[in-house]
Design a protein around this motif. Structure first.
Motif, PDB file in Angstrom:
ATOM      1  N   LEU A  44       0.835  -1.186   0.000  1.00  0.00           N
ATOM      2  CA  LEU A  44       0.000   0.000   0.000  1.00  0.00           C
ATOM      3  C   LEU A  44       0.877   1.245   0.000  1.00  0.00           C
ATOM      4  O   LEU A  44       1.872   1.320   0.737  1.00  0.00           O
ATOM      5  CB  LEU A  44      -0.909   0.017   1.233  1.00  0.00           C
ATOM      6  N   ARG A  45       0.528   2.215  -0.800  1.00  0.00           N
ATOM      7  CA  ARG A  45       1.325   3.431  -0.892  1.00  0.00           C
ATOM      8  C   ARG A  45       1.350   4.219   0.416  1.00  0.00           C
ATOM      9  O   ARG A  45       2.248   5.036   0.640  1.00  0.00           O
ATOM     10  CB  ARG A  45       0.818   4.301  -2.036  1.00  0.00           C
ATOM     11  N   GLU A  46       0.403   3.957   1.280  1.00  0.00           N
ATOM     12  CA  GLU A  46       0.402   4.597   2.596  1.00  0.00           C
ATOM     13  C   GLU A  46       1.712   4.342   3.334  1.00  0.00           C
ATOM     14  O   GLU A  46       2.136   5.154   4.168  1.00  0.00           O
ATOM     15  CB  GLU A  46      -0.774   4.071   3.420  1.00  0.00           C
ATOM     16  N   GLN A  47       2.386   3.261   3.015  1.00  0.00           N
ATOM     17  CA  GLN A  47       3.593   2.867   3.729  1.00  0.00           C
ATOM     18  C   GLN A  47       4.849   3.592   3.256  1.00  0.00           C
ATOM     19  O   GLN A  47       5.923   3.392   3.836  1.00  0.00           O
ATOM     20  CB  GLN A  47       3.805   1.353   3.581  1.00  0.00           C
ATOM     21  N   PHE A  48       4.758   4.403   2.221  1.00  0.00           N
ATOM     22  CA  PHE A  48       5.944   5.083   1.701  1.00  0.00           C
ATOM     23  C   PHE A  48       6.576   5.954   2.797  1.00  0.00           C
ATOM     24  O   PHE A  48       5.886   6.658   3.521  1.00  0.00           O
ATOM     25  CB  PHE A  48       5.589   5.953   0.500  1.00  0.00           C
TER      26      PHE A  48
END
Length: 458
Positions: free
Chosen positions: A203-207
Motif C-alpha cells: 500500500l502506498r500509505e507505507q511510503f
C-alpha cells in the motif's frame, strides 16, 4: 480486444492467466536479442549491488531477527552478510534490502521496480537447486516480463487506488520466474500465477517507512511460495488474473488485456528498464538533475535566494514532504533532493543519512526550494529557475533526467554505483570479483559460486 474499464460480468475476458503460463513454460532459452540479454545482466548486477549495500541497514537487521525466531535452515545467502537462512526468508530479506535505499531499477512506464521481487526469489531458489546462470537469466527476463505486462495492464488506475505496484505485480513475476526455474508444467504455472493473485503486497500509505521495502521482499517470498505450492499440486482458479472477481478487475478500474498479449515473446519489458543515479523516488530525479546542473553553473548555497520548480502533480503527490525527519522520509522529499543536488552535486545513499537530512545547511537550502504544480510539465521533466541574491536568474529545463531511457547509465556508471555501495560491505577486491561474475552470469555453471561472492566473509 478493446480496453475494459468495468467489471466483465459476462466472463468475456481472454484467458490471460493461461496465456502467461504457456509463455513462461514454452518460450525458448535466450529467445531474445543480445541487447535484451545484456539488459538482464545489468538488471541483476544493479539489484545485487543495492541488496549488498543495504545489508546492515536497520530494516535488514529487524527482518533478519524476525526470521531467525523461526530457526531457519541454512539454505540461501543473505547478500552482504555472513548469515544464511531458508530460501523463503532469503527471498524476503534480499527483496527488502534491494529496495531499502530506493536505488533500484525502474520500469518507467509503470514505475515498477521489477528486479527486487523477481531476482530475490530466483537467487534463493537457484542456490537450493544449483541452477546455472543461463537458467537464472532466462527466469529473470521472463519473470520481469510477466510482472511489467501485468503492470502495463492496470497502470495507472491501480496505482492511483493506493496500491504499491512493485509489490502487487512483483508476486506474479516472482512466481513466473520460479516456475520457469523449477521446470513446472503449464498447468502448474497457471496455478502458481493464480496463487500469487491472492497475495498482492503493498500500500502506498507505507511510503517513507520500512514497510515500503518490505513490499518487494514480501512479493518475492509470496511468488516463491506460490510456485512451490503449485509444484506440490496446490490449486487456484485458472482465471485468477482476468476473472470478474480476479486480480485485475478487483484491484483496478483499468484492465487492458492487450498489454498482456501484444508482442508477447517478441517485445521484452526488461528492455525498458532504467537504473537510478539518485537514491530516491524516480519522480525526484529531474529536479535533482536540475540542481546538479545549477551547481555546475555557479549556483551555491551562499549566493542562492530561492529555487522555483515547476513540476507535474505526481511529484508533489509522491514526494511533497517539506520537513522530512529522517533519511527514509527524505527519499520522499523533492525539497531535500534538490538541496542534496545543489550542495553535494549528487544524491547517493550517503546524502540520505539521517544526520544529513537534518543538517542545518541542508535544511536551509531545502527551505529555499519552492515547487509549483504545472501539469503541462511531463512527470519525467522539470523547469527550474534559481534566483540569486544579486537578483540574477539561472534557468534549467530537464526534459529527461540522467538514468532515463533517453539518457541511460552506462555499464561503467553501473559498476561505479555498485562499488559505491559494495566496497564498504564486502571490500574492494571482493566487489571487483562480484562485478565480473555478474557480467558473466549467463555463462556460470552454478549460481552458488556467484552467491558466495555476494556473502560477507568477515
Amino acid at each position: 480486444m478493446a480496453l475494459n474499464t468495468k467489471i466483465d460480468a459476462d466472463h468475456n475476458a481472454p484467458p490471460v492467466t493461461r496465456t502467461l503460463a504457456e509463455y513462461v513454460v514454452n518460450h525458448p532459452s535466450r529467445g531474445w536479442s543480445d541487447e535484451v540479454d545484456h539488459e538482464a545482466h545489468r538488471t541483476f548486477m544493479n539489484w545485487l549491488g543495492c541488496a549488498v549495500g543495504a545489508a546492515h541497514h536497520e530494516a535488514a537487521l529487524a527482518a533478519l531477527h524476525a526470521v531467525q525466531v523461526l530457526k531457519p535452515s541454512e539454505q540461501a545467502t543473505i547478500l552482504g552478510r555472513r548469515e544464511r537462512v531458508d530460501i523463503a526468508s532469503a527471498a524476503l530479506i534480499n527483496g527488502i534490502t534491494s529496495h531499502t535505499f530506493d536505488f533500484d531499477d525502474t520500469h518507467l512506464k509503470t514505475i515498477i521496480h521489477p528486479a527486487g521481487p523477481v531476482c530475490s526469489a530466483v537467487l534463493a531458489l537457484a542456490e537450493l537447486t544449483g541452477a546455472s546462470g543461463r537458467q537464472i537469466i532466462d527466469a529473470i527476463v521472463i519473470g520481469i516480463d510477466v510482472s511489467c505486462r501485468i503492470g502495463n495492464m492496470v497502470y495507472p488506475q491501480h496505482y492511483d487506488r493506493g496500491w504499491h505496484i512493485t509489490g502487487t505485480t512483483g508476486g506474479f513475476g516472482a512466481a513466473a520466474a520460479c516456475a520457469r526455474l523449477m521446470g513446472l508444467s503449464v498447468d502448474q504455472t497457471q496455478m502458481a500465477l493464480g496463487i500469487a493473485a491472492s497475495q498482492p503486497v503493498g500500500l502506498r500509505e507505507q511510503f517513507g517507512t520500512m514497510t515500503k521495502p518490505f513490499h518487494p521482499g514480501g512479493a518475492a517470498k509470496a511468488g516463491l511460495m506460490s510456485a512451490l505450492l503449485a509444484r506440490e499440486g496446490f490449486t487456484s482458479s485458472k482465471r485468477a488474473i482476468e476473472a470478474p472477481r480476479g486480480f485485475a478487475q478487483v484491484a483496478s478500474t483499468k484492465f487492458d488485456w492487450n498489454e498482456i498479449t501484444d508482442e508477447l515473446g517478441k517485445r521484452f519489458e526488461i528492455s525498458f528498464n532504467t537504473y537510478k543515479p539518485f537514491a530516491c523516488g524516480i519522480v525526484i530525479h529531474p529536479s535533482i538533475d536540475a540542481c546538479v546542473q545549477l551547481r555546475g553553473k555557479g549556483v551555491t548555497p551562499e549566493n542562492l535566494e530561492r529555487i522555483d520548480l515547476r513540476v507535474h502533480s505526481l511529484v508533489l503527490e509522491l514526494t511533497g514532504k517539506k520537513e522530512p525527519a529522517d533519511g527514509l522520509q527524505g527519499k520522499f522529499s523533492v525539497y531535500h533532493g534538490c538541496a542534496a543536488g545543489l550542495i553535494f552535486g549528487r544524491a547517493s545513499e550517503d546524502e540520505y543519512a539521517d544526520d544529513i537530512v537534518n543538517r542545518p545547511d541542508v535544511v536551509d537550502v531545502r527551505h529555499k526550494v519552492v515547487a509549483t504544480v504545472d501539469d503541462a510539465i511531463d512527470e519525467a521533466s522539470v523547469d527550474a529557475v534559481a534566483t540569486l541574491k544579486d537578483g540574477s536568474k539561472v534557468h534549467i529545463f530537464v526534459e529527461h533526467a540522467i538514468g532515463s531511457l533517453q539518457r541511460p547509465m552506462s555499464d561503467a556508471d553501473l559498476e561505479a554505483k555498485f562499488s559505491g555501495m559494495s566496497d564498504q560491505v564486502l571490500g574492494a577486491e571482493q566487489t571487483r570479483q562480484l562485478i565480473a561474475a555478474c557480467w558473466d552470469l549467463g555463462n556460470a555453471p552454478d549460481i552458488r559460486k556467484v552467491a558466495e561472492l555476494g556473502r560477507a566473509k568477515g
